[in-house]
Write a protein that holds these residues in place. Structure first.
Motif, PDB file in Angstrom:
ATOM      1  N   LEU A 153       2.565  -2.684  -3.592  1.00  0.00           N
ATOM      2  CA  LEU A 153       3.310  -3.833  -4.124  1.00  0.00           C
ATOM      3  C   LEU A 153       3.468  -4.848  -3.006  1.00  0.00           C
ATOM      4  N   GLN A 154       3.356  -6.103  -3.345  1.00  0.00           N
ATOM      5  CA  GLN A 154       3.505  -7.142  -2.320  1.00  0.00           C
ATOM      6  C   GLN A 154       4.458  -8.212  -2.816  1.00  0.00           C
ATOM      7  N   LEU A 155       5.248  -8.691  -1.932  1.00  0.00           N
ATOM      8  CA  LEU A 155       6.187  -9.770  -2.266  1.00  0.00           C
ATOM      9  C   LEU A 155       6.106 -10.848  -1.194  1.00  0.00           C
ATOM     10  N   LEU A 185       2.763   2.381  -2.914  1.00  0.00           N
ATOM     11  CA  LEU A 185       3.150   3.223  -4.048  1.00  0.00           C
ATOM     12  C   LEU A 185       2.435   4.569  -4.007  1.00  0.00           C
ATOM     13  N   ILE A 194       7.739   1.070   3.374  1.00  0.00           N
ATOM     14  CA  ILE A 194       7.994  -0.356   3.144  1.00  0.00           C
ATOM     15  C   ILE A 194       8.007  -1.058   4.498  1.00  0.00           C
ATOM     16  N   SER A 246       6.288  -8.853   2.301  1.00  0.00           N
ATOM     17  CA  SER A 246       6.767  -7.462   2.266  1.00  0.00           C
ATOM     18  C   SER A 246       5.778  -6.606   1.484  1.00  0.00           C
ATOM     19  N   ILE A 247       5.614  -5.380   1.952  1.00  0.00           N
ATOM     20  CA  ILE A 247       4.648  -4.475   1.328  1.00  0.00           C
ATOM     21  C   ILE A 247       5.291  -3.117   1.076  1.00  0.00           C
ATOM     22  N   LYS A 248       4.999  -2.563  -0.082  1.00  0.00           N
ATOM     23  CA  LYS A 248       5.446  -1.190  -0.352  1.00  0.00           C
ATOM     24  C   LYS A 248       4.249  -0.381  -0.840  1.00  0.00           C
ATOM     25  N   GLU A 304       3.274 -12.128  -4.167  1.00  0.00           N
ATOM     26  CA  GLU A 304       1.986 -11.551  -4.588  1.00  0.00           C
ATOM     27  C   GLU A 304       0.858 -11.879  -3.596  1.00  0.00           C
TER      28      GLU A 304
END
Lengths: 247, 228
Positions: free
Chosen positions: A27-29, A46, A66, A42-44, A31
């Motif tokens: 997941l990226q914030l 999964l 994260i 930010s990266i998580k 995108e």
């Protein structure tokens, strides 16, 4: 016959509903921000492990980890386990510590709920605790850093040889290096690790002797205090006896 | 040749009916829409969890900033009403209780009460001892505190309260030598109250429970004086 069978297979394949989910494991914030060279991102993770490479650093992270690139390019680790290689002079932040890396330094960071564990795999790094205290962490050593307490003091451990077995396990599960690269890295680290254990043993022995002496002194003081208390009790008893039966 | 034709025809027929079946099945129960919706919702949940984690990290970062600055700042401020919000904020960052601090607080409270007792200010001593027992019931000095409390009440001739304190001692510290002394005091109170039978019972109990200790000789003497 062959033609008919082929036609039949083609028909079946077109009928069966084959769904391939092109779901990203990261997941990226915002995108797709990791494609950018700078800016907040930010990266998580999964599923599985991941790799994020920038000009200054290369970070390998495990599942559910994260991490965040701040506006000023500083890498902030939020949750999980990481291997970070500095490709230039760089700073990495986490909840309870700040690691200063020089080019070529390779560190292993594991974030727990109440403390950060930092281990140097390659190079000599400097770690700052939350109060700005400087801690040297040579190769093959690890240390933990925790939060500031109500007295304004920061909690941290003392440098220990890193957990080699755990390191191998984590390298295998997180690192994207090839097997031979991992073996070469570990072979290089092994001698330093053995030296670290020897040195720590010497230090532990010296501190144990010191502790035993301190304990002896404390026991002496306790015995003295107990004798004083006994005397005091005796005096009180005599006082009560006098009050109760003689007055 | 004929057999081949039949086989091919059957295969084509099966293929045809299968495609018809799948088309109808998809038409009435198309799972694609629901699957997409579930995937989208799962993604949303993951995203909101992700945002939460990022926010939690920011909160911790802020908390640590506060923890860094506040203790030193608080030292410069008096502990009055105006600074209550600051102290309240500080309580959020305080972690584990400090055992050493608690122990020293207990010691100070008990020493204070003992000093009042030594100065024969029994009223003050009883008040302080009561407070100490109430605040630090797990202190190692608790038996002594009960004993001094019973004695303080006795000295100010509040016999009923003294008896209650001694009864509590018997209940809580039946093995303590201090309890034996307190029981002798109990016997004495019964004597004052013209209840010699009960006093005798008490002295005999002390003799029975603490036969080897110094207190036994006092109990014997007291018993003799009552029986006379």
């Amino acid at each position: 016959m062959k033609r008919v069978t082929r036609y039949f297979l083609f028909l079946m394949a077109s009928v069966v509903n084959v769904q391939v989910q092109g779901k990203s494991s990261v997941l990226q914030l915002p995108e797709n921000c990791s494609q950018e060279v700078s800016g907040l991102c930010s990266i998580k993770a999964l599923k599985g492990r991941g790799l994020w490479e920038q000009k200054e650093w290369k970070v390998e992270y495990g599942q559910h980890s994260i991490l965040k690139r701040e506006n000023d390019g500083v890498l902030r680790l939020i949750k999980g386990q990481f291997f970070i290689q500095a490709q230039e002079k760089t700073i990495i932040e986490s909840k309870y510590s700040k690691v200063k890396l020089e080019k070529g330094d390779y560190v292993w960071v594991e974030l727990g709920f109440d403390r950060d564990m930092i281990a140097t795999v390659s190079g000599d790094v400097e770690v700052n605790d939350l109060n700005g205290g400087e801690h040297k962490l040579p190769a093959a050593y690890s240390n933990w850093f925790a939060k500031i307490n109500g007295e304004g003091e920061v909690n941290y451990g003392s440098p220990q040889p890193l957990n080699f077995k755990k390191l191998i396990r984590h390298l295998a599960s997180i690192s994207q290096m090839e097997k031979r690269q991992i073996v070469a890295l570990l072979e290089g680290l092994h001698d330093l690790w053995v030296a670290a254990i020897d040195e720590t043993q010497k230090r532990s022995l010296a501190s144990s002797i010191k502790l035993i002496e301190q304990d002896k002194l404390r026991k002496k003081q306790v015995a003295k205090r107990l004798a004083e208390i006994q005397m005091e009790r005796k005096r009180i008893r005599e006082f009560f006896y006098k009050k109760t039966f003689l007055e | 040749m004929k057999g081949q034709f039949v086989f091919s025809f059957t295969l084509l027929l099966v293929g045809f009916w299968m495609s018809v079946f799948v088309k109808f099945h998809m038409y009435f129960t198309d799972p694609k829409i629901y699957l997409n919706e579930i995937n989208h919702l799962k993604h949303e949940v993951e995203m909101s969890k992700f945002r939460q984690e990022l926010m939690r990290d920011q909160v911790i970062e802020f908390q640590m900033e506060v923890a860094k600055l506040l203790p030193n700042y608080l030292k410069t401020k008096p502990a009055d009403e105006a600074n209550y919000p600051l102290r309240n904020l500080a309580s959020l960052i305080t972690t584990e209780p400090n055992d050493k601090f608690l122990n020293s607080k207990m010691r100070i409270a008990f020493s204070k009460a003992k000093a009042s007792f030594r100065e024969k200010d029994f009223k003050k001593a009883s008040k302080e001892l009561l407070e100490f027992i109430d605040k630090y019931p797990f202190s190692i000095d608790i038996a002594e505190a009960f004993f001094l409390l019973s004695e303080s009440y006795f000295q100010i001739e509040d016999f009923e309260r003294s008896l209650t304190a001694i009864e509590k001692m018997i209940e809580l510290f039946p093995e303590s030598e201090l309890t034996a002394f307190a029981m002798l005091r109990m016997g004495k109170i019964f004597e004052y109250q013209d209840r010699p039978e009960e006093a005798v019972d008490i002295y005999q109990t002390v003799l029975k429970v603490f036969p080897e200790r110094g207190v036994a000789s006092q109990a014997k003497k007291s018993l003799r004086s009552v029986e006379l």
